[in-house]
Design an enzyme around this catalytic site. Structure first.
Site, PDB file in Angstrom:
ATOM      1  N   ALA A 127      63.106  47.767 -37.025  1.00 13.67           N
ATOM      2  CA  ALA A 127      61.701  47.359 -37.067  1.00 13.67           C
ATOM      3  C   ALA A 127      60.855  48.240 -37.979  1.00 13.67           C
ATOM      4  O   ALA A 127      59.836  47.796 -38.501  1.00 13.67           O
ATOM      5  CB  ALA A 127      61.119  47.350 -35.667  1.00 13.67           C
ATOM      6  N   THR A 128      61.272  49.476 -38.202  1.00 13.62           N
ATOM      7  CA  THR A 128      60.526  50.310 -39.146  1.00 13.62           C
ATOM      8  C   THR A 128      60.549  49.641 -40.515  1.00 13.62           C
ATOM      9  O   THR A 128      59.509  49.481 -41.174  1.00 13.62           O
ATOM     10  CB  THR A 128      61.145  51.727 -39.220  1.00 13.62           C
ATOM     11  OG1 THR A 128      61.026  52.329 -37.933  1.00 13.62           O
ATOM     12  CG2 THR A 128      60.443  52.590 -40.259  1.00 13.62           C
ATOM     13  N   ASN A 167      54.395  50.279 -27.261  1.00 12.11           N
ATOM     14  CA  ASN A 167      55.593  50.997 -26.843  1.00 12.11           C
ATOM     15  C   ASN A 167      55.308  52.148 -25.879  1.00 12.11           C
ATOM     16  O   ASN A 167      56.178  52.550 -25.124  1.00 12.11           O
ATOM     17  CB  ASN A 167      56.362  51.517 -28.057  1.00 12.11           C
ATOM     18  CG  ASN A 167      55.461  52.159 -29.075  1.00 12.11           C
ATOM     19  OD1 ASN A 167      54.566  51.514 -29.636  1.00 12.11           O
ATOM     20  ND2 ASN A 167      55.651  53.443 -29.321  1.00 12.11           N
ATOM     21  N   GLN A 211      58.717  45.391 -28.674  1.00 16.38           N
ATOM     22  CA  GLN A 211      58.822  45.737 -27.247  1.00 16.38           C
ATOM     23  C   GLN A 211      58.762  44.523 -26.334  1.00 16.38           C
ATOM     24  O   GLN A 211      59.220  44.583 -25.190  1.00 16.38           O
ATOM     25  CB  GLN A 211      57.698  46.720 -26.868  1.00 16.38           C
ATOM     26  CG  GLN A 211      57.836  48.087 -27.494  1.00 16.38           C
ATOM     27  CD  GLN A 211      58.842  48.957 -26.761  1.00 16.38           C
ATOM     28  OE1 GLN A 211      59.225  48.698 -25.626  1.00 16.38           O
ATOM     29  NE2 GLN A 211      59.281  50.017 -27.413  1.00 16.38           N
ATOM     30  N   ALA A 267      67.054  45.335 -32.688  1.00 14.51           N
ATOM     31  CA  ALA A 267      68.088  45.068 -31.678  1.00 14.51           C
ATOM     32  C   ALA A 267      68.128  46.130 -30.580  1.00 14.51           C
ATOM     33  O   ALA A 267      68.384  45.811 -29.420  1.00 14.51           O
ATOM     34  CB  ALA A 267      69.455  44.980 -32.360  1.00 14.51           C
ATOM     35  N   HIS A 268      67.860  47.393 -30.949  1.00 12.83           N
ATOM     36  CA  HIS A 268      68.160  48.467 -29.987  1.00 12.83           C
ATOM     37  C   HIS A 268      67.171  48.608 -28.834  1.00 12.83           C
ATOM     38  O   HIS A 268      67.390  49.425 -27.940  1.00 12.83           O
ATOM     39  CB  HIS A 268      68.362  49.816 -30.714  1.00 12.83           C
ATOM     40  CG  HIS A 268      67.123  50.513 -31.168  1.00 12.83           C
ATOM     41  ND1 HIS A 268      66.543  51.515 -30.443  1.00 12.83           N
ATOM     42  CD2 HIS A 268      66.371  50.365 -32.283  1.00 12.83           C
ATOM     43  CE1 HIS A 268      65.473  51.970 -31.105  1.00 12.83           C
ATOM     44  NE2 HIS A 268      65.354  51.282 -32.223  1.00 12.83           N
ATOM     45  N   CYS A 317      55.896  65.412 -29.838  1.00 10.08           N
ATOM     46  CA  CYS A 317      56.267  66.672 -30.469  1.00 10.08           C
ATOM     47  C   CYS A 317      56.439  66.466 -31.963  1.00 10.08           C
ATOM     48  O   CYS A 317      57.533  66.200 -32.434  1.00 10.08           O
ATOM     49  CB  CYS A 317      57.562  67.187 -29.864  1.00 10.08           C
ATOM     50  SG  CYS A 317      57.441  68.857 -29.261  1.00 10.08           S
TER      51      CYS A 317
HETATM   52  C1  LIG Z   1      60.995  51.212 -31.632  1.00  7.11           C
HETATM   53  C2  LIG Z   1      59.815  50.570 -32.256  1.00  7.11           C
HETATM   54  C3  LIG Z   1      59.704  50.417 -33.640  1.00  7.11           C
HETATM   55  C4  LIG Z   1      60.744  50.973 -34.604  1.00  7.11           C
HETATM   56  O1  LIG Z   1      61.906  50.251 -34.552  1.00  7.11           O
HETATM   57  P1  LIG Z   1      63.255  50.844 -35.220  1.00  7.11           P
HETATM   58  O2  LIG Z   1      64.185  49.686 -35.156  1.00  7.11           O
HETATM   59  O3  LIG Z   1      63.657  51.968 -34.334  1.00  7.11           O
HETATM   60  O4  LIG Z   1      62.934  51.253 -36.596  1.00  7.11           O
HETATM   61  C5  LIG Z   1      58.613  49.764 -34.140  1.00  7.11           C
HETATM   62  N1  LIG Z   1      57.653  49.292 -33.326  1.00  7.11           N
HETATM   63  C6  LIG Z   1      57.713  49.427 -31.989  1.00  7.11           C
HETATM   64  C7  LIG Z   1      56.623  48.880 -31.156  1.00  7.11           C
HETATM   65  C8  LIG Z   1      58.785  50.076 -31.416  1.00  7.11           C
HETATM   66  O5  LIG Z   1      58.820  50.230 -30.102  1.00  7.11           O
END
Ligand SMILES: *Cc1c(COP(=O)(O)O)cnc(C)c1O
Length: 405
Positions: A74-75, A154, A182, A203-204, A329
């Site tokens: 998602a980044t 998130n 999310q 996906a994660h 952090c």
């Molecule tokens: C985890 C997250 C991301 C980043 O996703 P990645 O796949 O880890 O790069 C972006 N937006 C939200 C709201 C997230 O929770």
């Protein structure tokens, strides 16, 4: 038998569901082909698996296959959506709208665009972390090319009124992007009902593997155009070059299929466990603040500020549970969460905030353990706090003038 530390950080990442892993395994060794290899069966098999996964993902959000672009997560999806639109439509306008509580990868992308000369409106949220469609309407100008508002936060789990914001964007003919990472897979989401043009997924966060995600890019009735940020072989209809992560994509597809089938039941279950933990804390401890919205929130997310404890001491004291704190952090400094600060939470209280993320594999036994364990630890820390003593005696601490030494 409990396994320590108890994992309650499912908003940070989730374990891969064993059924997802099982679907992925053949694509590492036997069926290892490159999905772009058109001249032999290895390639065809990989391509077939990728297209099957594309359908599984599209089906979960009510999209068509051709509207799904695979990314590394998602980044990247957020970067591609925002930078891609900003560049492609730069002759149309230079104004973007977002909120102060977006994920860092949206905030920092927007900040980079600001440095490049684009104008960004940063919408303030209310105390629960919400913005309104009216705020978006008021911010849109004839130079606005994109609105980006996340669906579910998130940190605090707050859900934004995406369908209403999307309606305003439609009416004003402005593209609308949402980071739905999310929420998708946890709550029903349909790209047409939500009036969205671009949607970031990963996906994660839904029991799939790390390092694979997608961007939904609307094709009908109006086709959204993007300037790619990665150039190369022209994969993914030119929007994202690079050899596809076939096993990852297969896992992502399977994760979406499972989420669709189990979402209703799982949402109830995680919601019930979250409520059980919340109720335990609020009946056994005083001076607590629930962060986020009381009901417009992710079912499994609980974010609480435990006043009169020291943030770092609290994290040290609850080592048996894997959670996130309201102190991000960043490098050397211990900065309070900008999301909580945007919701008006004081710096002190933000440091004492804990995010509990209930997930698919969380059990009632774990929740009951965590409830009692954290409560006991907070009570112990408060016994050492003179401020808590004063608050208990009814002294209004905000009215005290402390003597300077
Ligand atoms: C985890 C997250 C991301 C980043 O996703 P990645 O796949 O880890 O790069 C972006 N937006 C939200 C709201 C997230 O929770």
């Amino acid at each position: 038998m409990l396994k320590f530390p108890i994992y309650l950080d499912n908003n940070a990442t989730t374990p891969v569901d064993p059924r997802v892993l099982e679907a992925m395994i053949p694509f590492f060794t036997g069926d290892f082909g490159n999905a772009a290899s058109r001249s032999h069966a290895y390639g065809w098999k990989a391509e077939e698996a990728v297209e099957y996964a594309r359908t599984q993902i599209a089906t979960l959000i009510g999209a068509t296959d051709k509207e799904i672009v695979f990314t590394s997560g998602a980044t990247e999806s957020n970067n591609l959506a925002i930078k891609g639109v900003a560049d492609f439509y730069k002759d149309k306008g230079d104004h973007l709208i977002t909120t102060r509580t977006e994920h860092k990868c949206v905030l920092d992308t927007m900040k980079r665009l600001e440095r490049q000369g684009y104008k960004v409106t940063w919408l303030d949220t209310d105390k629960t972390g919400r913005v309104t469609a009216q705020q978006v309407r008021d911010a849109i100008t004839d130079k606005t090319i994109l609105v980006s508002v996340m669906w579910a936060n998130n940190e605090i789990g707050t859900l934004q009124p995406i369908a209403e914001i999307g309606k305003v964007c439609r009416e004003k003919k402005v593209l609308f992007h949402t980071d739905a990472v999310q929420g998708v897979g946890k709550l029903p989401f349909n790209v047409d009902e939500m009036n969205v043009d671009l949607v970031s997924l990963t996906a994660h966060k839904i029991y799939g593997p790390k390092g694979v995600g997608a961007l939904y890019v609307r094709r009908k009735p109006t086709r959204v155009r993007l300037t790619p940020i990665i150039d190369g072989g022209g994969h993914e209809r030119g929007m994202r070059s690079g050899t596809l992560n076939v096993p990852g994509i297969v896992g992502f597809g399977k994760a979406c299929e499972l989420a669709k089938a189990e979402m209703a039941e799982e949402g109830l279950r995680t919601g019930r466990l979250r409520k059980r933990l919340q109720d335990y804390f609020f009946t056994h401890l005083d001076h607590l603040e629930l962060n986020g919205h009381p009901d417009q929130r992710l079912p499994g997310n609980l974010n609480i500020s435990f006043a009169f404890v020291e943030g770092e001491a609290l994290m040290m004291a609850i080592k048996n549970v894997a959670v996130s704190s309201g102190s991000a952090c960043t490098s050397a400094s211990l900065e309070p969460s900008y999301v909580l600060r945007a919701c008006g939470v004081t710096e002190d209280l933000a440091h004492t905030s804990i995010r509990f993320g209930v997930g698919r594999f969380t059990t009632e036994e774990e929740i009951d353990y965590v409830g009692k364990y954290v409560t006991d630890q907070v009570k112990k820390l408060r016994e050492m706090s003179p401020l808590y003593e004063m608050a208990k005696e009814g002294v209004d601490l905000s009215k005290i003038e402390w003597a300077a030494h």
